[in-house]
Design a protein around this motif. Structure first.
Motif, short mmCIF file in Angstrom:
data_model
loop_
_atom_site.label_atom_id
_atom_site.label_comp_id
_atom_site.label_asym_id
_atom_site.label_seq_id
_atom_site.Cartn_x
_atom_site.Cartn_y
_atom_site.Cartn_z
N PHE A 82 0.82 -1.21 0.00
CA PHE A 82 0.00 0.00 0.00
C PHE A 82 0.86 1.26 0.00
N VAL A 83 1.91 1.26 0.80
CA VAL A 83 2.82 2.42 0.82
C VAL A 83 3.51 2.57 -0.53
N GLY A 84 3.86 1.45 -1.16
CA GLY A 84 4.44 1.51 -2.50
C GLY A 84 3.48 2.11 -3.51
N ALA A 85 2.20 1.77 -3.41
CA ALA A 85 1.20 2.33 -4.33
C ALA A 85 1.02 3.82 -4.10
N ILE A 86 1.01 4.24 -2.85
CA ILE A 86 0.84 5.66 -2.53
C ILE A 86 2.05 6.47 -3.01
N SER A 87 3.24 5.90 -2.82
CA SER A 87 4.46 6.64 -3.20
C SER A 87 4.86 6.40 -4.65
N GLU A 88 3.99 5.75 -5.42
CA GLU A 88 4.18 5.53 -6.86
C GLU A 88 5.45 4.74 -7.17
N LYS A 89 5.71 3.69 -6.39
CA LYS A 89 6.86 2.82 -6.62
C LYS A 89 6.37 1.44 -7.01
N LYS A 90 7.03 0.84 -7.98
CA LYS A 90 6.70 -0.53 -8.38
C LYS A 90 7.63 -1.48 -7.63
N GLN A 91 7.37 -1.64 -6.35
CA GLN A 91 8.17 -2.56 -5.54
C GLN A 91 7.29 -3.73 -5.14
N ALA A 92 7.77 -4.93 -5.47
CA ALA A 92 7.01 -6.13 -5.15
C ALA A 92 7.06 -6.39 -3.65
N VAL A 93 5.98 -6.95 -3.12
CA VAL A 93 5.97 -7.29 -1.70
C VAL A 93 7.02 -8.38 -1.46
N PRO A 94 7.69 -8.35 -0.31
CA PRO A 94 8.73 -9.34 -0.05
C PRO A 94 8.18 -10.77 -0.09
N ILE A 95 9.02 -11.67 -0.46
CA ILE A 95 8.79 -13.12 -0.50
C ILE A 95 7.84 -13.52 -1.64
N LEU A 96 6.62 -13.05 -1.63
CA LEU A 96 5.60 -13.54 -2.56
C LEU A 96 5.37 -12.66 -3.78
N GLY A 97 5.80 -11.42 -3.76
CA GLY A 97 5.53 -10.47 -4.84
C GLY A 97 5.92 -10.94 -6.22
N PRO A 98 7.14 -11.44 -6.42
CA PRO A 98 7.49 -11.91 -7.77
C PRO A 98 6.61 -13.06 -8.25
N TYR A 99 6.19 -13.92 -7.34
CA TYR A 99 5.29 -15.02 -7.71
C TYR A 99 3.93 -14.49 -8.13
N PHE A 100 3.43 -13.47 -7.42
CA PHE A 100 2.14 -12.89 -7.79
C PHE A 100 2.18 -12.34 -9.21
N GLN A 101 3.31 -11.74 -9.61
CA GLN A 101 3.42 -11.20 -10.96
C GLN A 101 3.41 -12.30 -12.01
N LYS A 102 3.95 -13.47 -11.68
CA LYS A 102 3.96 -14.60 -12.62
C LYS A 102 2.62 -15.32 -12.65
N TRP A 103 2.02 -15.53 -11.49
CA TRP A 103 0.80 -16.34 -11.39
C TRP A 103 -0.43 -15.62 -11.93
N PHE A 104 -0.50 -14.32 -11.76
CA PHE A 104 -1.73 -13.60 -12.09
C PHE A 104 -1.57 -12.77 -13.37
N THR A 105 -1.03 -13.41 -14.40
CA THR A 105 -0.85 -12.72 -15.67
C THR A 105 -2.17 -12.45 -16.37
N PHE A 106 -3.24 -13.10 -15.93
CA PHE A 106 -4.56 -12.83 -16.52
C PHE A 106 -5.06 -11.44 -16.17
N ILE A 107 -4.47 -10.81 -15.18
CA ILE A 107 -4.86 -9.44 -14.80
C ILE A 107 -4.19 -8.48 -15.77
N GLN A 108 -4.98 -7.86 -16.57
CA GLN A 108 -4.46 -6.92 -17.59
C GLN A 108 -4.80 -5.55 -17.16
#
Length: 108
Positions: A82-108
């Protein structure tokens, strides 16, 4: 801040407010296809799904301390995203963030 980044920021922030907010953010980003909004929608959707999945598991195998751990883990990762979204940074959440980007590619 131009209108495109403002729209992306608004969509990204909306995504972090419950699973319904993530679904609303998906529909908000259907036409504009803003990359920043897409990134944070995937992160938020993954966090909410992860939380619900573990909560369902813990509802069968009840352990009070496991619930505390789940809430702390979820709130820390949610706050980070949430802080990353407010501060306009594309920082993945620790541990699981990179997986979320791979798993949820259906989100366009």
């Amino acid at each position: 801040m131009n209108n495109s980044s403002k729209q992306g920021k608004t969509t990204a922030i909306v995504a972090y407010f419950t699973l319904v907010g993530a679904l609303i953010a998906m529909s908000m980003n259907m036409e504009s296809k803003n990359d920043f909004a897409r990134f944070h929608t995937r992160q938020a959707f993954g966090l909410h799904i992860m939380f619900l999945g573990f909560a369902l598991f813990l509802s069968y195998a009840f352990n009070q301390y496991a619930w505390y751990g789940l809430y702390i883990f979820y709130l820390v990762l949610w706050g980070y995203g949430f802080v990353g979204a407010i501060s306009e940074k594309k920082q993945a959440v620790p541990i699981l963030g990179p997986y979320f980007q791979k798993w949820f590619t259906f989100i366009q």
